[in-house]
Design a protein around this motif. Structure first.
Motif, PDB file in Angstrom:
ATOM      1  N   LYS A  16       0.883  -1.169   0.000  1.00 55.18           N
ATOM      2  CA  LYS A  16       0.000   0.000   0.000  1.00 55.18           C
ATOM      3  C   LYS A  16       0.920   1.219   0.000  1.00 55.18           C
ATOM      4  O   LYS A  16       1.599   1.494   0.987  1.00 55.18           O
ATOM      5  CB  LYS A  16      -0.881  -0.041   1.256  1.00 55.18           C
ATOM      6  N   ARG A 226     -12.347   8.453   2.317  1.00 56.34           N
ATOM      7  CA  ARG A 226     -13.791   8.294   2.516  1.00 56.34           C
ATOM      8  C   ARG A 226     -14.106   8.451   3.992  1.00 56.34           C
ATOM      9  O   ARG A 226     -13.322   8.051   4.842  1.00 56.34           O
ATOM     10  CB  ARG A 226     -14.239   6.907   2.067  1.00 56.34           C
ATOM     11  N   ALA A 228     -15.703   7.675   7.577  1.00 54.15           N
ATOM     12  CA  ALA A 228     -15.861   6.376   8.214  1.00 54.15           C
ATOM     13  C   ALA A 228     -17.294   5.886   8.047  1.00 54.15           C
ATOM     14  O   ALA A 228     -18.251   6.647   8.163  1.00 54.15           O
ATOM     15  CB  ALA A 228     -15.512   6.487   9.689  1.00 54.15           C
ATOM     16  N   LYS A 231     -21.345  -0.046  10.781  1.00 51.10           N
ATOM     17  CA  LYS A 231     -21.783  -1.426  10.603  1.00 51.10           C
ATOM     18  C   LYS A 231     -23.246  -1.513  11.027  1.00 51.10           C
ATOM     19  O   LYS A 231     -23.627  -1.030  12.089  1.00 51.10           O
ATOM     20  CB  LYS A 231     -20.925  -2.367  11.470  1.00 51.10           C
TER      21      LYS A 231
ATOM     22  N   LYS B 270     -13.903   2.633  -5.719  1.00 50.94           N
ATOM     23  CA  LYS B 270     -13.949   3.423  -4.482  1.00 50.94           C
ATOM     24  C   LYS B 270     -14.457   4.848  -4.668  1.00 50.94           C
ATOM     25  O   LYS B 270     -14.621   5.568  -3.691  1.00 50.94           O
ATOM     26  CB  LYS B 270     -12.608   3.392  -3.757  1.00 50.94           C
ATOM     27  N   GLU B 282     -15.500 -10.057   9.479  1.00 55.96           N
ATOM     28  CA  GLU B 282     -15.586  -8.649   9.887  1.00 55.96           C
ATOM     29  C   GLU B 282     -14.258  -7.913   9.775  1.00 55.96           C
ATOM     30  O   GLU B 282     -14.199  -6.692   9.873  1.00 55.96           O
ATOM     31  CB  GLU B 282     -16.163  -8.528  11.307  1.00 55.96           C
ATOM     32  N   GLU B 283     -13.166  -8.656   9.544  1.00 54.58           N
ATOM     33  CA  GLU B 283     -11.857  -8.023   9.356  1.00 54.58           C
ATOM     34  C   GLU B 283     -11.590  -7.678   7.885  1.00 54.58           C
ATOM     35  O   GLU B 283     -10.543  -7.140   7.549  1.00 54.58           O
ATOM     36  CB  GLU B 283     -10.739  -8.964   9.828  1.00 54.58           C
ATOM     37  N   PRO B 285     -10.941  -6.056   4.449  1.00 53.71           N
ATOM     38  CA  PRO B 285     -10.596  -4.651   4.156  1.00 53.71           C
ATOM     39  C   PRO B 285     -11.736  -3.853   3.509  1.00 53.71           C
ATOM     40  O   PRO B 285     -11.762  -2.633   3.620  1.00 53.71           O
ATOM     41  CB  PRO B 285      -9.420  -4.752   3.177  1.00 53.71           C
ATOM     42  N   PHE B 287     -14.577  -3.394   4.510  1.00 48.02           N
ATOM     43  CA  PHE B 287     -15.321  -2.618   5.512  1.00 48.02           C
ATOM     44  C   PHE B 287     -14.681  -1.254   5.794  1.00 48.02           C
ATOM     45  O   PHE B 287     -15.318  -0.364   6.322  1.00 48.02           O
ATOM     46  CB  PHE B 287     -15.468  -3.424   6.815  1.00 48.02           C
ATOM     47  N   GLN B 288     -13.393  -1.110   5.419  1.00 46.30           N
ATOM     48  CA  GLN B 288     -12.738   0.185   5.642  1.00 46.30           C
ATOM     49  C   GLN B 288     -13.212   1.262   4.663  1.00 46.30           C
ATOM     50  O   GLN B 288     -13.026   2.441   4.909  1.00 46.30           O
ATOM     51  CB  GLN B 288     -11.216   0.033   5.525  1.00 46.30           C
ATOM     52  N   VAL B 289     -13.783   0.838   3.536  1.00 46.97           N
ATOM     53  CA  VAL B 289     -14.272   1.840   2.588  1.00 46.97           C
ATOM     54  C   VAL B 289     -15.799   1.843   2.507  1.00 46.97           C
ATOM     55  O   VAL B 289     -16.386   2.696   1.855  1.00 46.97           O
ATOM     56  CB  VAL B 289     -13.704   1.632   1.156  1.00 46.97           C
TER      57      VAL B 289
END
Lengths: 249, 309
Positions: A16, A226, A228, A231, B270, B282-283, B285, B287-289
């Motif tokens: 990254k 972006r 946050a 959930k 994105k 749930e880990e 990646p 979910f980060q975007v």
């Protein structure tokens, strides 16, 4: 036939990258570098052509810093016969790279040149097409299948709506797409043998090519982050949020 | 300044990406001419003449241009391009195939996949799979540029009344020939133009399970996409791939189902307005975007979602 394969040393695809605080570029100090994934596919295709008895010699070429020798050695370990490094410390634009490759093509006279469709650092997707223009050869870009019969190459290409097959007169330029093949790994004995294979070093000056460019990078920034997200606990809650909060359905 | 825009077309239909490319040309400023090259492209030329903001349509009707073979089309564009300040094409598979060949023939650098116009000579484009945005400046008299459609709002397809002019140029360069094509058939909206995209990844487990996504997509009027993992596993054809090496989408709503969210996939989606992720890890990646994340088994969540929308 002789096949020329161009490979590029780029930041490893799993890294990254981070933009430098002064916005001059991305920070590549102490970052893992590898052969561009599309170039691996190009090398693999050349090796398969040799295994089928179509290619007689595979010459692999890279344009870049001294360290690009590592990627050339990798290609030699995968099955290339010899390597050429056009040593150049500066980051070059695609047109300059295509001009240098044209000089190498003139020197080596391959029947087929295979490149990756794009490098994952600059994401340009230009060099193969530009080399085709400069040499006057036909181009088979985004190839997912290559068949060579006597003086023609039938190339199946990945296009927006599906697949297209074109017949190219040889010599020709081909750029690889992801689904052309599954590149092999270099075995340890082959890595050892690759150290003894010839690697010639050239310079842009020796090839008589000017690498000047009319395009310069003014600054490099990180993309807008972006906000946050949240959930949700259930599908019902998700649908409700999409309808009332995001108003997208 | 006069700008030449290459119309993306299938001989009978003008592709929507042309409208986004004209939008980029308007941001640059100046007269806009559109080149329609193909075979039997009368209807496309008429459609191009109606695009808002287009001053002139050039038509090159020739059997050699029927399949957009770059060996035949690039010399035509290069010859015409000499009298323009900018030559623009959409960053579609045709645009990417043809334009660099044009640039090299004209001995100028090309700027790929711009997402914004800062000034007539300065543009922004993503690099490193969209993990950095470069601002680049060109000092060339002629600027050759491909345009990422999702970076520009399409101009109106109606309202213009440009003059149509035939150009006689070029022909078969005799280097290549079209053999055939296999186009994927779909009644759903085109992936890159859809307002809603539902995408599946390796988590779908097999091609058959994509039917859950098709049902959901049909209910939402959405297009269906996929991650590279799903394409490589043979679940769906490759033209459905969203990502750095597939299609770049920026819909209003992107629903990622069973997709982990690798860098290369995120590069293609994105910029979506709202991202929803459904994944049991749930880990992951993704979910980060994601604006809305649901940690759940997709085989329970997708049918339930389909019932509720």
């Amino acid at each position: 036939m002789k096949v020329l394969v161009a490979v590029k040393r780029v930041v490893d695809y799993n890294v990254k990258v981070r933009v430098k605080p002064d916005n001059s570029g991305v920070d590549l100090a102490n970052v893992k570098m590898s052969m561009n994934p599309f170039c691996e596919i190009a090398v693999e295709e050349a090796v398969r052509l040799k295994e089928k008895g179509v290619a007689s010699e595979i010459v692999v070429v890279s344009i870049g810093p001294t360290q690009a020798q590592e990627q050339l050695r990798t290609a030699l370990a995968l099955g290339a016969d010899r390597a050429i490094l056009v040593e150049c410390a500066d980051e070059l634009n695609s047109l300059a790279v295509a001009k240098l490759l044209k000089a190498v093509v003139d020197k080596e006279q391959p029947q087929l040149v295979i490149l990756g469709k794009q490098a994952i650092d600059s994401d340009n997707n230009q060099t193969g097409q530009m080399l085709a223009a400069l040499t006057g050869y036909a181009q088979g870009t985004f190839a997912s299948k290559v068949e060579i019969n006597s003086d023609k190459a039938n190339v199946t290409r990945e296009i927006d709506g599906g697949l297209q097959t074109v017949a190219l007169n040889l010599p020709a330029i081909i750029t690889t797409d992801l689904r052309l093949n599954e590149p092999r790994y270099a075995s340890l004995p082959n890595i050892m043998k690759a150290k003894k294979k010839p690697l010639e070093t050239l310079t842009p000056d020796a090839l008589g090519v000017s690498t000047a460019s009319t395009v310069k990078t003014v600054k490099v920034e990180a993309p807008a982050a972006r906000g946050a997200g949240i959930k949700v606990k259930s599908v019902a809650e998700l649908v409700e949020k999409l309808k009332t909060e995001a108003k997208v359905i | 300044m006069t700008i030449l825009v290459i119309a993306e077309n299938t001989n009978s239909v003008l592709a929507p990406a042309t409208l986004n490319t004209v939008a980029a040309a308007q941001k640059i400023g100046g007269d806009i001419h559109v080149l329609v090259a193909g075979q039997g492209v009368g209807a496309v030329a008429e459609a191009a003449a109606k695009i808002a903001g287009v001053a002139k349509v050039l038509v090159a009707d020739n059997a050699a241009f029927a399949h957009q073979l770059p060996e035949n089309v690039a010399p035509l564009v290069a010859e015409l391009g000499k009298s323009y300040s900018h030559v623009l094409a959409a960053a579609t598979s045709n645009g990417k195939n043809i334009l660099p060949r044009v640039a090299a023939q004209l001995d100028v650098d090309q700027i790929s996949e711009i997402v914004s116009v800062e000034s007539p000579d300065t543009f922004k484009r993503p690099i490193y799979a969209g993990n950095a945005i470069a601002t680049v400046q060109s000092s060339a008299a002629l600027k050759v540029i491909t345009v990422r459609a999702t970076g520009f709002d399409a101009v109106a397809a109606e309202g213009g009344s440009a003059a149509i002019e035939n150009v006689s140029a070029g022909g078969d360069a005799g280097k290549s020939a079209f053999v055939g094509e296999e186009l994927a058939k779909s009644d759903r909206p085109e992936l890159t133009a859809a307002k809603i995209v539902v995408s599946g990844g390796r988590g779908m487990q097999n091609g058959d399970n994509f039917k859950h996504l098709y049902t959901l997509a049909d209910k939402l009027g959405a297009a269906v996409g996929a991650s590279r993992a799903a394409v490589d596993a043979g679940f769906v054809p490759n033209d459905m791939q969203v990502g750095q090496t597939g299609k770049i989408v920026a819909p209003q709503l992107y629903i990622a189902v069973g997709i982990s969210g690798a860098i290369q996939h995120l590069a293609g989606m994105k910029d979506s307005k709202v991202i929803v992720a459904i994944n049991k890890d749930e880990e992951a990646p993704i979910f980060q975007v994601a604006d809305y994340g649901l940690v759940a088994d997709l085989f329970e969540a997708v049918p339930e979602l389909e019932k509720l929308v």
